[in-house]
Design a protein around this motif. Structure first.
Motif, PDB file in Angstrom:
ATOM      1  N   ASN A   1       0.810  -1.225   0.000  1.00  0.00           N
ATOM      2  CA  ASN A   1       0.000   0.000   0.000  1.00  0.00           C
ATOM      3  C   ASN A   1       0.842   1.274   0.000  1.00  0.00           C
ATOM      4  O   ASN A   1       0.493   2.268   0.635  1.00  0.00           O
ATOM      5  CB  ASN A   1      -0.933   0.023   1.225  1.00  0.00           C
ATOM      6  N   PHE A   2       1.950   1.255  -0.736  1.00  0.00           N
ATOM      7  CA  PHE A   2       2.872   2.376  -0.643  1.00  0.00           C
ATOM      8  C   PHE A   2       2.287   3.644  -1.262  1.00  0.00           C
ATOM      9  O   PHE A   2       2.558   4.750  -0.799  1.00  0.00           O
ATOM     10  CB  PHE A   2       4.209   2.024  -1.302  1.00  0.00           C
ATOM     11  N   LYS A   3       1.466   3.488  -2.288  1.00  0.00           N
ATOM     12  CA  LYS A   3       0.837   4.669  -2.895  1.00  0.00           C
ATOM     13  C   LYS A   3      -0.023   5.400  -1.866  1.00  0.00           C
ATOM     14  O   LYS A   3      -0.086   6.642  -1.853  1.00  0.00           O
ATOM     15  CB  LYS A   3      -0.002   4.250  -4.096  1.00  0.00           C
ATOM     16  N   PHE A   4      -0.651   4.637  -0.981  1.00  0.00           N
ATOM     17  CA  PHE A   4      -1.469   5.253   0.062  1.00  0.00           C
ATOM     18  C   PHE A   4      -0.623   6.166   0.942  1.00  0.00           C
ATOM     19  O   PHE A   4      -1.011   7.287   1.257  1.00  0.00           O
ATOM     20  CB  PHE A   4      -2.131   4.154   0.902  1.00  0.00           C
ATOM     21  N   PHE A   5       0.570   5.691   1.343  1.00  0.00           N
ATOM     22  CA  PHE A   5       1.439   6.507   2.203  1.00  0.00           C
ATOM     23  C   PHE A   5       1.950   7.732   1.459  1.00  0.00           C
ATOM     24  O   PHE A   5       2.026   8.826   2.014  1.00  0.00           O
ATOM     25  CB  PHE A   5       2.603   5.665   2.726  1.00  0.00           C
ATOM     26  N   ASN A   6       2.288   7.553   0.183  1.00  0.00           N
ATOM     27  CA  ASN A   6       2.735   8.702  -0.615  1.00  0.00           C
ATOM     28  C   ASN A   6       1.635   9.746  -0.750  1.00  0.00           C
ATOM     29  O   ASN A   6       1.868  10.948  -0.604  1.00  0.00           O
ATOM     30  CB  ASN A   6       3.169   8.239  -2.004  1.00  0.00           C
ATOM     31  N   ASP A   7       0.423   9.277  -1.040  1.00  0.00           N
ATOM     32  CA  ASP A   7      -0.686  10.215  -1.216  1.00  0.00           C
ATOM     33  C   ASP A   7      -1.070  10.889   0.089  1.00  0.00           C
ATOM     34  O   ASP A   7      -1.415  12.082   0.117  1.00  0.00           O
ATOM     35  CB  ASP A   7      -1.898   9.488  -1.802  1.00  0.00           C
ATOM     36  N   LEU A   8      -1.010  10.137   1.188  1.00  0.00           N
ATOM     37  CA  LEU A   8      -1.429  10.667   2.481  1.00  0.00           C
ATOM     38  C   LEU A   8      -0.401  11.600   3.091  1.00  0.00           C
ATOM     39  O   LEU A   8      -0.736  12.658   3.636  1.00  0.00           O
ATOM     40  CB  LEU A   8      -1.712   9.512   3.448  1.00  0.00           C
ATOM     41  N   LEU A   9       0.878  11.209   2.975  1.00  0.00           N
ATOM     42  CA  LEU A   9       1.937  11.908   3.713  1.00  0.00           C
ATOM     43  C   LEU A   9       2.879  12.701   2.820  1.00  0.00           C
ATOM     44  O   LEU A   9       3.678  13.502   3.316  1.00  0.00           O
ATOM     45  CB  LEU A   9       2.755  10.904   4.542  1.00  0.00           C
ATOM     46  N   GLY A  10       2.835  12.463   1.521  1.00  0.00           N
ATOM     47  CA  GLY A  10       3.737  13.164   0.612  1.00  0.00           C
ATOM     48  C   GLY A  10       4.946  12.323   0.249  1.00  0.00           C
ATOM     49  O   GLY A  10       5.334  11.395   0.963  1.00  0.00           O
ATOM     50  N   HIS A  11       5.567  12.684  -0.870  1.00  0.00           N
ATOM     51  CA  HIS A  11       6.672  11.869  -1.385  1.00  0.00           C
ATOM     52  C   HIS A  11       7.940  11.987  -0.535  1.00  0.00           C
ATOM     53  O   HIS A  11       8.739  11.041  -0.485  1.00  0.00           O
ATOM     54  CB  HIS A  11       6.963  12.250  -2.837  1.00  0.00           C
ATOM     55  N   LEU A  12       8.148  13.101   0.124  1.00  0.00           N
ATOM     56  CA  LEU A  12       9.338  13.222   0.967  1.00  0.00           C
ATOM     57  C   LEU A  12       9.271  12.229   2.127  1.00  0.00           C
ATOM     58  O   LEU A  12      10.266  11.580   2.466  1.00  0.00           O
ATOM     59  CB  LEU A  12       9.475  14.652   1.490  1.00  0.00           C
ATOM     60  N   VAL A  13       8.093  12.120   2.741  1.00  0.00           N
ATOM     61  CA  VAL A  13       7.931  11.124   3.805  1.00  0.00           C
ATOM     62  C   VAL A  13       8.022   9.722   3.225  1.00  0.00           C
ATOM     63  O   VAL A  13       8.600   8.815   3.826  1.00  0.00           O
ATOM     64  CB  VAL A  13       6.595  11.335   4.545  1.00  0.00           C
ATOM     65  N   GLY A  14       7.467   9.546   2.010  1.00  0.00           N
ATOM     66  CA  GLY A  14       7.593   8.244   1.351  1.00  0.00           C
ATOM     67  C   GLY A  14       9.040   7.850   1.152  1.00  0.00           C
ATOM     68  O   GLY A  14       9.420   6.688   1.377  1.00  0.00           O
ATOM     69  N   ASP A  15       9.862   8.800   0.750  1.00  0.00           N
ATOM     70  CA  ASP A  15      11.293   8.516   0.598  1.00  0.00           C
ATOM     71  C   ASP A  15      11.931   8.131   1.934  1.00  0.00           C
ATOM     72  O   ASP A  15      12.802   7.255   2.000  1.00  0.00           O
ATOM     73  CB  ASP A  15      12.008   9.734   0.013  1.00  0.00           C
ATOM     74  N   THR A  16      11.508   8.808   2.989  1.00  0.00           N
ATOM     75  CA  THR A  16      12.032   8.482   4.319  1.00  0.00           C
ATOM     76  C   THR A  16      11.661   7.058   4.712  1.00  0.00           C
ATOM     77  O   THR A  16      12.463   6.330   5.309  1.00  0.00           O
ATOM     78  CB  THR A  16      11.497   9.479   5.364  1.00  0.00           C
ATOM     79  N   ILE A  17      10.445   6.646   4.388  1.00  0.00           N
ATOM     80  CA  ILE A  17      10.017   5.279   4.673  1.00  0.00           C
ATOM     81  C   ILE A  17      10.892   4.285   3.914  1.00  0.00           C
ATOM     82  O   ILE A  17      11.345   3.274   4.470  1.00  0.00           O
ATOM     83  CB  ILE A  17       8.541   5.086   4.291  1.00  0.00           C
ATOM     84  N   LEU A  18      11.131   4.558   2.634  1.00  0.00           N
ATOM     85  CA  LEU A  18      11.962   3.655   1.831  1.00  0.00           C
ATOM     86  C   LEU A  18      13.373   3.542   2.403  1.00  0.00           C
ATOM     87  O   LEU A  18      13.960   2.453   2.447  1.00  0.00           O
ATOM     88  CB  LEU A  18      12.011   4.125   0.387  1.00  0.00           C
ATOM     89  N   ARG A  19      13.939   4.672   2.827  1.00  0.00           N
ATOM     90  CA  ARG A  19      15.282   4.632   3.422  1.00  0.00           C
ATOM     91  C   ARG A  19      15.271   3.814   4.711  1.00  0.00           C
ATOM     92  O   ARG A  19      16.206   3.056   4.982  1.00  0.00           O
ATOM     93  CB  ARG A  19      15.788   6.049   3.675  1.00  0.00           C
ATOM     94  N   GLY A  20      14.229   3.994   5.515  1.00  0.00           N
ATOM     95  CA  GLY A  20      14.127   3.217   6.750  1.00  0.00           C
ATOM     96  C   GLY A  20      13.997   1.740   6.469  1.00  0.00           C
ATOM     97  O   GLY A  20      14.627   0.902   7.138  1.00  0.00           O
ATOM     98  N   MET A  21      13.182   1.372   5.492  1.00  0.00           N
ATOM     99  CA  MET A  21      13.056  -0.036   5.112  1.00  0.00           C
ATOM    100  C   MET A  21      14.389  -0.602   4.636  1.00  0.00           C
ATOM    101  O   MET A  21      14.786  -1.710   5.003  1.00  0.00           O
ATOM    102  CB  MET A  21      12.013  -0.179   4.004  1.00  0.00           C
ATOM    103  N   ALA A  22      15.061   0.175   3.787  1.00  0.00           N
ATOM    104  CA  ALA A  22      16.357  -0.281   3.255  1.00  0.00           C
ATOM    105  C   ALA A  22      17.350  -0.536   4.378  1.00  0.00           C
ATOM    106  O   ALA A  22      18.094  -1.534   4.359  1.00  0.00           O
ATOM    107  CB  ALA A  22      16.908   0.755   2.281  1.00  0.00           C
ATOM    108  N   ASP A  23      17.366   0.338   5.375  1.00  0.00           N
ATOM    109  CA  ASP A  23      18.278   0.163   6.501  1.00  0.00           C
ATOM    110  C   ASP A  23      17.930  -1.097   7.287  1.00  0.00           C
ATOM    111  O   ASP A  23      18.831  -1.853   7.687  1.00  0.00           O
ATOM    112  CB  ASP A  23      18.210   1.381   7.409  1.00  0.00           C
ATOM    113  N   LEU A  24      16.655  -1.367   7.486  1.00  0.00           N
ATOM    114  CA  LEU A  24      16.243  -2.585   8.187  1.00  0.00           C
ATOM    115  C   LEU A  24      16.605  -3.830   7.386  1.00  0.00           C
ATOM    116  O   LEU A  24      17.047  -4.836   7.947  1.00  0.00           O
ATOM    117  CB  LEU A  24      14.742  -2.551   8.454  1.00  0.00           C
ATOM    118  N   LEU A  25      16.430  -3.783   6.075  1.00  0.00           N
ATOM    119  CA  LEU A  25      16.820  -4.917   5.237  1.00  0.00           C
ATOM    120  C   LEU A  25      18.312  -5.189   5.356  1.00  0.00           C
ATOM    121  O   LEU A  25      18.741  -6.344   5.530  1.00  0.00           O
ATOM    122  CB  LEU A  25      16.463  -4.638   3.777  1.00  0.00           C
TER     123      LEU A  25
END
Length: 339
Positions: A210-234
């Motif tokens: 549901n990543f489009k939902f987070f981008n639409d709700l919070l904006g792409h800058l926050v979406g990028d932050t989520i992706l970076r956080g996921m990448a770090d956890l991986l």
């Protein structure tokens, strides 16, 4: 005395940076009879010189020192690009300059290391072994040996920049994970290695739910932050030799050499659980709205090629999506990972 040609050959055969720096310091110091010496190299990113090798005193004493061009003797010689030969520091700069507690004599010389307009550093030498001041002959000798030293440092810098460019070409700039181009190359290589040595090879394909939902709700800058956080956890959830990749968008892959289906599924479930439990601080929403991932797992089969392995892992991912998301599916069997 070691000749310039022999010195050049010795430097050409020295690959590791610390050994190269020490070879330059030791050879020039011994040749001119200096009991103390230091090599300072220029760092473009810091725009300062740092002492990378010493002779006659511990390098640890100066390893944190940063010298701006134009500052002090080393910085001044680097900025001017002119060598400095001082027979008596006290007479040159006043009595206060003679309080050089580390040194036995008041004479020193410093030679800039330049190739055209490119500056590589400074070699400084002190305390001639016979107690006499350095002379023009010592300076001539040091400058002659500085030429092959510059060539070696130039080669070292070029190799460093080549490694940086290669790294940049292989890494996704947003997450710091490897990019798809690098992943495809490594996938082919690891398949060949697995066949050659009869090893297991597992592939995890991961997609943020549901990543489009987070981008639409919070904006792409926050979406990028989520992706970076996921990448770090991986990255922190796998072994050092596993290949963590951002395939594009919100899709990731992890190549796991030597992993069986069981260990790969266990790793996938651990990753899924960590993402589910992680609190992404950037999300200014209720804790119930947090990112999750779905994972498809496949293990290399007999006679499979890269597209076959990836295709099976990708189909397993879509099975996980169809099963309600936030779960793991493995190609060929079902593993319900939701709690």
């Amino acid at each position: 005395m070691l000749g310039v040609y022999a010195f050049s050959r010795r430097l050409a055969q020295t690959g590791e940076s610390a050994r190269l720096h020490q070879e330059i310091v030791d050879t020039i110091a011994v040749t001119v009879g200096a009991q103390q010496a230091a090599l300072a190299t220029y760092n473009d990113h810091e725009q300062a010189l740092s002492i990378v090798a010493t002779r006659g005193y511990p390098a640890v004493l100066v390893e944190d020192l940063r010298i701006a061009p134009g500052t002090g003797i080393i910085g001044g010689v680097f900025a001017s690009r002119e060598p400095m030969l001082v027979r008596d520091a006290a007479s040159r700069q006043g009595a206060a300059a003679s309080r050089r507690l580390r040194y036995k004599t008041a004479s020193f010389l410093a030679v800039p290391l330049f190739a055209g307009r490119s500056g590589f550093g400074v070699i400084s030498l002190a305390d001639r072994g016979d107690g006499q001041p350095f002379d023009r002959r010592d300076l001539t000798t040091a400058r002659a040996l500085a030429a092959p030293a510059v060539l070696a440092l130039s080669r070292e810098r070029l190799m460093g920049r080549t490694r940086e460019l290669a790294h940049a070409a292989a890494v996704d700039p947003l997450t710091g994970l490897f990019n798809r181009r690098y992943f495809e190359t490594r996938l082919d290589e690891e398949i060949q290695r697995a066949r050659r040595y009869s090893l297991d090879l597992a592939l995890l394909v991961i997609d943020a739910d549901n990543f489009k939902f987070f981008n639409d709700l919070l904006g792409h800058l926050v979406g990028d932050t989520i992706l970076r956080g996921m990448a770090d956890l991986l990255r922190r959830s796998v072994r050092a030799f596993d290949v963590c990749t951002r395939l594009g968008g919100e899709e990731f892959a992890i190549l796991m050499p030597g992993s069986s289906a069981e260990s790969a599924v266990a790793s996938a479930e651990r990753i899924r659980q960590r993402i589910q439990d992680h609190r992404f601080e950037s999300l200014a929403v209720a804790p119930t709205l947090h990112p999750t991932i779905s994972i498809g797992v496949a293990v290399l089969g007999d006679g499979e090629h890269a597209q076959d392995l990836f295709g099976r892992a990708d189909r397993a991912l879509y099975e996980a999506k169809g099963a309600g998301k936030n779960c793991v599916r493995v190609a060929g069997k079902t593993v319900d990972s939701r709690q």
